[in-house]
Design an enzyme around this catalytic site. Structure first.
Site, PDB file in Angstrom:
ATOM      1  N   HIS A 159       0.857  -1.240   0.001  1.00 60.63           N
ATOM      2  CA  HIS A 159       0.132   0.054  -0.059  1.00 60.63           C
ATOM      3  C   HIS A 159       0.832   1.092   0.160  1.00 60.63           C
ATOM      4  CE1 HIS A 159      -3.475  -2.396   1.855  1.00 60.63           C
ATOM      5  NE2 HIS A 159      -3.389  -2.573   0.499  1.00 60.63           N
ATOM      6  N   THR A 218      -3.317  -8.693  11.089  1.00 58.17           N
ATOM      7  CA  THR A 218      -4.112  -8.311   9.957  1.00 58.17           C
ATOM      8  C   THR A 218      -5.490  -8.810   9.838  1.00 58.17           C
ATOM      9  OG1 THR A 218      -4.494  -7.889   7.313  1.00 58.17           O
ATOM     10  CG2 THR A 218      -2.991  -9.433   8.206  1.00 58.17           C
ATOM     11  N   SER A 219      -6.518  -8.283   9.800  1.00 60.41           N
ATOM     12  CA  SER A 219      -7.730  -8.646   9.680  1.00 60.41           C
ATOM     13  C   SER A 219      -8.398  -9.142   8.691  1.00 60.41           C
ATOM     14  CB  SER A 219      -9.040  -7.660  10.237  1.00 60.41           C
ATOM     15  OG  SER A 219      -8.851  -6.478   9.371  1.00 60.41           O
TER      16      SER A 219
END
Ligand code: NAD
Length: 252
Positions: free
Chosen positions: A118, A194-195
């Site tokens: 990202h 992290t979800s």
């Protein structure tokens, strides 16, 4: 937990290629909150109003009210989990990390193979004159930082954007290529903090699974749709050093 750590260490010891996918949860213990937990940025700033390139282009000063909060956290230091992960790469156990984080803490800890899926806050771009500046040059410019480039005696002055990927932007091609290279041949992925709700990053564990690999999760709360082979529930800063120590005894 002990049993789970043993199992994960045994899988790590026998895997041919281990990679990691990391998210905001690996940096919470360094003082950078994740975005979705209570009090997190997205609970206070609507992502549609503050987290898109469209919003930035419409009103960069408004989006910078949110970015400024994040900027203030970026002098954070890696935690014991980051350090353990860097040790795993150094020891030849970990091929590399695909991170959704933009804070640069894996590199600060010493990891070399890091794909910033990202983007990152280490550079900033002017969407008007296309200049790109390193963070060190941007910090002294204040908030919101304005492009200092001059041409024909005129200062550009457009508001700079950090080179992070907003929700309506594409993943940078070099990140897609880097991630593909890491995923290829991987037979174990550590999914850390992290979800797994933000796609396409959230699809990476499935890619490893489809090629016959195992998925090992480390999260405070289990990711809802991940379906890992093993879930280690607890703090990144405690579990990674414990896992790494167990692996060392197995390898010695
Ligand atoms: P998320 O907030 O959706 O999920 C965080 C996950 O980490 C949760 O499952 C939570 O249980 C777990 N967690 C929190 N603290 C933990 C700890 N100490 N130890 C172990 N697990 C812990 O985060 P996400 O999936 O990364 O998605 C958020 C998006 O926002 C990402 O795209 C990321 O780029 C961005 N973001 C980045 C940063 C950063 O750079 N540090 C911070 C916030 C958000």
């Amino acid at each position: 937990m002990e049993e789970h750590i043993n199992q994960a260490a045994q899988w790590l010891a026998s895997a041919r290629k281990v990679i990691a996918l990391t998210g905001a949860g690996v940096s919470t213990e360094s003082g950078i909150p994740d975005f979705r937990s209570p009090g997190g940025l997205w609970t206070r700033y609507n992502p549609a109003e503050y987290g898109t390139l469209g919003a930035f282009l419409r009103d960069p000063e408004k989006v910078w009210t949110m970015l400024a909060e994040f900027e203030a956290l970026l002098d954070a230091r890696p935690n014991a989990g980051h350090i353990a992960l860097a040790g795993l790469e150094e020891a030849g156990v970990l091929a590399g990390i695909i991170t959704q984080n933009i804070d640069g803490l894996h590199q600060s800890a010493g990891n070399k193979q890091v794909v910033e899926y990202h983007g990152s806050n280490r550079t900033y771009s002017c969407l008007s004159c296309r200049s790109r500046l390193p963070r060190e040059q941007v910090v002294p410019l204040g908030i919101p930082p304005r492009c200092p480039q001059t041409a024909n005696g005129h200062r550009c002055g457009n508001i700079l954007k950090p080179d992070v990927v907003f929700f309506d932007e594409n993943i940078p091609p070099q990140a897609l290529i880097g991630a593909d290279q890491l995923v290829r041949g991987a037979d174990l992925i550590l999914v850390l903090g992290t979800s797994c709700e933000v796609y396409p990053a959230a699809g990476i564990p499935d890619q490893v699974r489809r090629q016959g690999g195992k998925v090992v999760e480390v999260n405070l709360e289990q990711a809802a749709d991940l379906m890992p082979d093993l879930s280690l529930q607890g703090k990144f800063s405690e579990i990674l050093p414990a896992l790494s120590a167990r692996l060392e005894t197995l390898r010695s």
